[in-house]
Structure formats: structure tokens, C-alpha cells
Design a protein around this motif. Structure first.
Motif, PDB file in Angstrom:
ATOM      1  N   PHE A 111      25.177  50.427  -5.210  1.00  0.00           N
ATOM      2  CA  PHE A 111      25.232  49.159  -4.469  1.00  0.00           C
ATOM      3  C   PHE A 111      24.696  49.412  -3.064  1.00  0.00           C
ATOM      4  CE2 PHE A 111      26.812  45.438  -2.359  1.00  0.00           C
ATOM      5  CZ  PHE A 111      26.584  44.473  -3.316  1.00  0.00           C
ATOM      6  N   GLU A 135      20.053  47.188   0.505  1.00  0.00           N
ATOM      7  CA  GLU A 135      18.995  46.299   0.022  1.00  0.00           C
ATOM      8  C   GLU A 135      19.538  45.345  -1.049  1.00  0.00           C
ATOM      9  OE1 GLU A 135      14.570  46.479  -2.053  1.00  0.00           O
ATOM     10  OE2 GLU A 135      15.584  48.335  -1.532  1.00  0.00           O
ATOM     11  N   ARG A 136      20.312  45.878  -1.959  1.00  0.00           N
ATOM     12  CA  ARG A 136      20.907  45.028  -3.004  1.00  0.00           C
ATOM     13  C   ARG A 136      21.862  44.010  -2.384  1.00  0.00           C
ATOM     14  NH1 ARG A 136      24.334  47.121  -8.237  1.00  0.00           N
ATOM     15  NH2 ARG A 136      24.869  45.029  -8.980  1.00  0.00           N
ATOM     16  N   LYS A 181      19.802  41.199  -0.929  1.00  0.00           N
ATOM     17  CA  LYS A 181      19.167  40.359  -1.947  1.00  0.00           C
ATOM     18  C   LYS A 181      20.175  39.558  -2.773  1.00  0.00           C
ATOM     19  CE  LYS A 181      15.026  43.143  -2.646  1.00  0.00           C
ATOM     20  NZ  LYS A 181      14.312  44.012  -3.586  1.00  0.00           N
ATOM     21  N   GLU A 182      21.312  40.161  -3.096  1.00  0.00           N
ATOM     22  CA  GLU A 182      22.226  39.537  -4.048  1.00  0.00           C
ATOM     23  C   GLU A 182      23.441  38.865  -3.422  1.00  0.00           C
ATOM     24  OE1 GLU A 182      23.298  42.399  -7.032  1.00  0.00           O
ATOM     25  OE2 GLU A 182      21.196  42.905  -7.443  1.00  0.00           O
TER      26      GLU A 182
END
Length: 149
Positions: free
Chosen positions: A113, A116-117, A120-121
Motif C-alpha cells: 500500500f 502512490e496507491r 490514486k485510490e
């Protein structure tokens, strides 16, 4: 939370920094009986005024990083945004604050995790989000967090 900590409670909390210190040792240091210390700790915990947890220095866990993240949100969405941020998978703690940000949070990241994730999420789920700024932790020998990953 309706329990306000008094001087005795705060003296007990100061001595709980070492979470393995026996109540008898704390009682001796603060001038109370062991049963009184135990009862006060239980009352503080039950009321939500105190939480006894284990902490980890994130630098001691390979592949992790931590960051303070500042959020600016629309004023009408501040309460909703805070609840959404507090519900994020990698959130250690978050609160509304004064200053240049509306909300500050502490987050942990790892290979599974990543930051960047997160960008984005997770950020797309914050109602009224206007801007965000990330401050990665790069040092601090006393910096410890709940491990949340």
C-alpha cells in the motif's frame, strides 16, 4: 467523552509510558494505592480517555514509511471528510486542526500500500477535497506509531 483527567490521572498516565510498569510501582510513585491506580486506569480506558497500545518505530520495519498529510477541504464537507480520512486503511490518526490545513493525518505506507496507491485510490473518496500536501518522516528517534498495515 465525558471523563476529564485530573492530576492523579495524569500522574498515572505519565508513568504508563512504560506500558509494562506494574500498577504497584506506579502507585508508589504517585502516592496512591495499587487498587486506586488499577481502578483509575480502568475508568479512563472505559471512558475512552486512555488507550494502552503498543507502538513501533516505523524505521524499524523494513519497507515502511510514514507521513504527515495535510488536507484542505470545503468548509461544508469538513466533518464528512474527517470521517472518511479516519476510515482509510493506512491511517494512524487524523484530526481537524488550525493553521494552513483543515485536517492533518498520520499515515503509514509499504510496498503493498504505497503513497502512490493512496493518492490514486483513497483521495478520490474524500468529499470536498481541495488540496493535499504530504510530509514524509525522515528521522526522529522518539517517533513511534501504532502499526496499522
Amino acid at each position: 467523552m465525558d471523563h476529564k483527567l485530573d492530576e492523579h490521572d495524569l500522574a498515572i498516565v505519565r508513568n504508563l509510558w512504560d506500558g509494562r510498569m506494574p500498577y504497584a510501582d506506579i502507585a508508589e510513585k504517585v502516592g496512591l494505592t495499587t487498587n486506586t491506580v488499577r481502578n483509575r486506569v480502568n475508568r479512563m480506558a472505559e471512558s475512552g480517555a486512555l488507550q494502552i497500545i503498543g507502538l513501533v518505530n516505523p524505521a524499524a520495519v523494513d519497507g515502511t514509511s510514514s507521513a504527515f498529510i495535510g488536507f484542505n477541504v470545503l468548509p461544508s464537507k469538513a466533518d464528512t471528510a474527517l470521517r472518511q480520512i479516519q476510515g482509510m486503511k493506512n491511517m494512524v490518526g487524523a484530526a481537524t486542526v488550525s493553521g494552513r490545513f483543515d485536517i492533518m493525518g498520520i499515515f503509514m505506507f509499504n510496498e503493498e500500500f504505497s503513497h502512490e496507491r493512496f493518492l490514486k485510490e483513497e483521495l478520490k473518496n474524500v468529499d470536498g477535497l481541495q488540496s493535499v500536501e504530504t510530509f514524509f518522516v525522515i528521522g526522529g528517534s522518539t517517533f513511534q506509531l501504532r502499526y496499522v498495515l
